[in-house]
Enzyme design. Structure first.
Site, PDB file in Angstrom:
ATOM      1  N   SER A 110      77.296  38.848   3.312  1.00 20.00           N
ATOM      2  CA  SER A 110      76.159  38.149   3.165  1.00 20.00           C
ATOM      3  C   SER A 110      76.174  39.593   2.533  1.00 20.00           C
ATOM      4  O   SER A 110      74.641  38.785   2.354  1.00 20.00           O
ATOM      5  CB  SER A 110      76.419  37.699   4.451  1.00 20.00           C
ATOM      6  N   LEU A 112      74.154  42.489   3.807  1.00 17.99           N
ATOM      7  CA  LEU A 112      73.241  43.511   4.777  1.00 17.99           C
ATOM      8  C   LEU A 112      74.305  43.924   5.418  1.00 17.99           C
ATOM      9  O   LEU A 112      73.587  45.112   6.464  1.00 17.99           O
ATOM     10  CB  LEU A 112      72.294  42.390   5.677  1.00 17.99           C
ATOM     11  N   GLY A 113      75.039  44.632   5.006  1.00 17.38           N
ATOM     12  CA  GLY A 113      76.417  45.890   5.288  1.00 17.38           C
ATOM     13  C   GLY A 113      77.047  45.160   6.708  1.00 17.38           C
ATOM     14  O   GLY A 113      77.290  46.496   7.808  1.00 17.38           O
ATOM     15  N   SER A 115      80.099  44.839   7.881  1.00 14.16           N
ATOM     16  CA  SER A 115      81.024  45.443   8.189  1.00 14.16           C
ATOM     17  C   SER A 115      80.377  46.700   8.795  1.00 14.16           C
ATOM     18  O   SER A 115      81.627  47.641   9.813  1.00 14.16           O
ATOM     19  CB  SER A 115      82.775  45.374   6.873  1.00 14.16           C
ATOM     20  N   ASP A 159      75.404  52.419   4.371  1.00 15.56           N
ATOM     21  CA  ASP A 159      75.794  51.491   5.761  1.00 15.56           C
ATOM     22  C   ASP A 159      75.817  52.040   6.863  1.00 15.56           C
ATOM     23  O   ASP A 159      75.017  51.636   7.693  1.00 15.56           O
ATOM     24  CB  ASP A 159      76.257  50.485   5.968  1.00 15.56           C
TER      25      ASP A 159
END
Length: 342
Positions: A110, A112-113, A115, A159
């Site tokens: 999605s 937003l980092g 993973s 991230d």
């Protein structure tokens, strides 16, 4: 004992993509991002059954294995397995069985980092259990190595550092895995206004970021001048955004976002598409002064800057596209871990 951790997801405000090798190795990268009140969560419990059980609650997946020091990476729950395998390699431990449970507050893919933040959270839970002396830079780099080297997943560097450090950060990326995180001291009234004006919208689609990032990397290797120049401009955008936030030029934030949105589309194909373009143009007509796709692009979350009281009209417009407005707050804390009695 139960060992828990949570790490915040992030939005990139400027410079997205300049943290990806080989661009940052050759030219240096810069990104400005901020963490949100959405998290990746990890819990480790002792089970006493001499087995390793992995559970992803948000994905509805579960696997169980006889106790071993290495688990097979087969495409299912590989982030969980990758962290476990690396921890066992570097900090071997034995137990009479454990259960690792994870949950992420946003869908995978999605933007937003999710993973990388999940990897940080899992490492944090193991570090809490084993009392590993990781500093913030150590933790973030360890997560990066597991994703990029052990699991061979394409992606950048921001991230892991955002999830570990938390807050608003201007990050610089160089060759030889050198990263400098510069926390920004932004006035609270500026932050409150930014939070009020910045609308977070989920397009109800997700994407595989690796494909877009792989093309971006290939464009740099092949010296694609259009793509490289776009990355140069996005790096400059990060500096522009830093100045606007620090000295309170909030009226310029929308234009800075819009500039980056138009530059980013030159980095690789499929960063944008007709659905994203339609959403973007409608939001702009409703009163937004700029926005961007979060993450690598192709889908997932978008953000829009809506000055004065335009957020209400913009939200009304966005709701017609079948997605969802996602409430949030900015957070100042990164990875948090703790232990409780079972």
């Amino acid at each position: 004992m139960i060992y828990r951790s949570k790490a915040p997801l992030r939005i990139g405000l400027a410079g997205g993509g300049t943290d990806v090798s080989p661009y940052c190795d050759q030219f240096g990268g810069a990104i400005l991002n901020a963490t949100l009140s959405l998290h990746a969560h990890a819990t480790i419990e002792s089970t006493g059954d001499n087995r390793i059980t992995l559970v992803s609650e948000d994905q509805g997946k579960e696997q169980s294995f006889d106790w071993a020091t290495a688990l097979p990476a087969d495409g299912e729950l590989d982030l969980l397995k990758g962290v476990y395998n690396r921890i066992q390699k570097d900090h071997p431990f034995t137990m009479n069985g454990l259960k690792l449970t994870t949950f992420v507050d946003a869908p995978a893919g999605s933007g937003l980092g999710t993973s990388s933040t999940l990897v940080v959270a899992i490492i944090g839970a193991f570090a809490e259990m084993l009392k590993l002396p990781f500093g913030d830079y150590d933790m973030a780099h360890y997560a990066y190595e597991i994703e990029r080297n052990d699991l061979r997943l394409a992606g950048g560097r921001q991230d892991q550092y955002a999830a570990t450090f938390g807050g608003f950060n201007f990050m610089e990326f160089y060759g030889n895995d050198k990263v400098i995180v510069n926390p920004l001291r932004i006035r609270q009234d500026y932050l409150s206004e930014l939070e009020n004006n910045l609308v977070l919208y989920f397009t109800a689609t997700t994407r595989e970021s690796a494909r877009i990032i792989t093309e971006q990397q290939r464009n740099v290797k092949e010296n694609n001048s259009k793509s490289i120049e776009a990355m140069h401009q996005l790096k400059e955008q990060a500096r522009m955004m830093k100045e606007a936030l620090l000295i309170g030029k909030l009226g310029e934030i929308g234009e800075i976002l819009d500039y980056g949105f138009r530059q980013k589309k030159n980095m690789a194909a499929n960063i944008s598409n007709s659905h994203i373009e339609n959403i973007y143009e409608a939001a702009m007509k409703a009163g937004a002064t700029g926005g961007k796709i979060s993450g690598a692009g192709g889908g997932g979350f978008m953000i829009f800057y809506c000055p004065r009281n335009t957020r209400y009209k913009v939200i009304e417009t966005l709701n017609t596209f079948g997605g969802k407005i996602n409430p949030y707050q900015f957070t100042q804390h990164g990875l948090t871990t703790w232990t409780i009695q079972s």
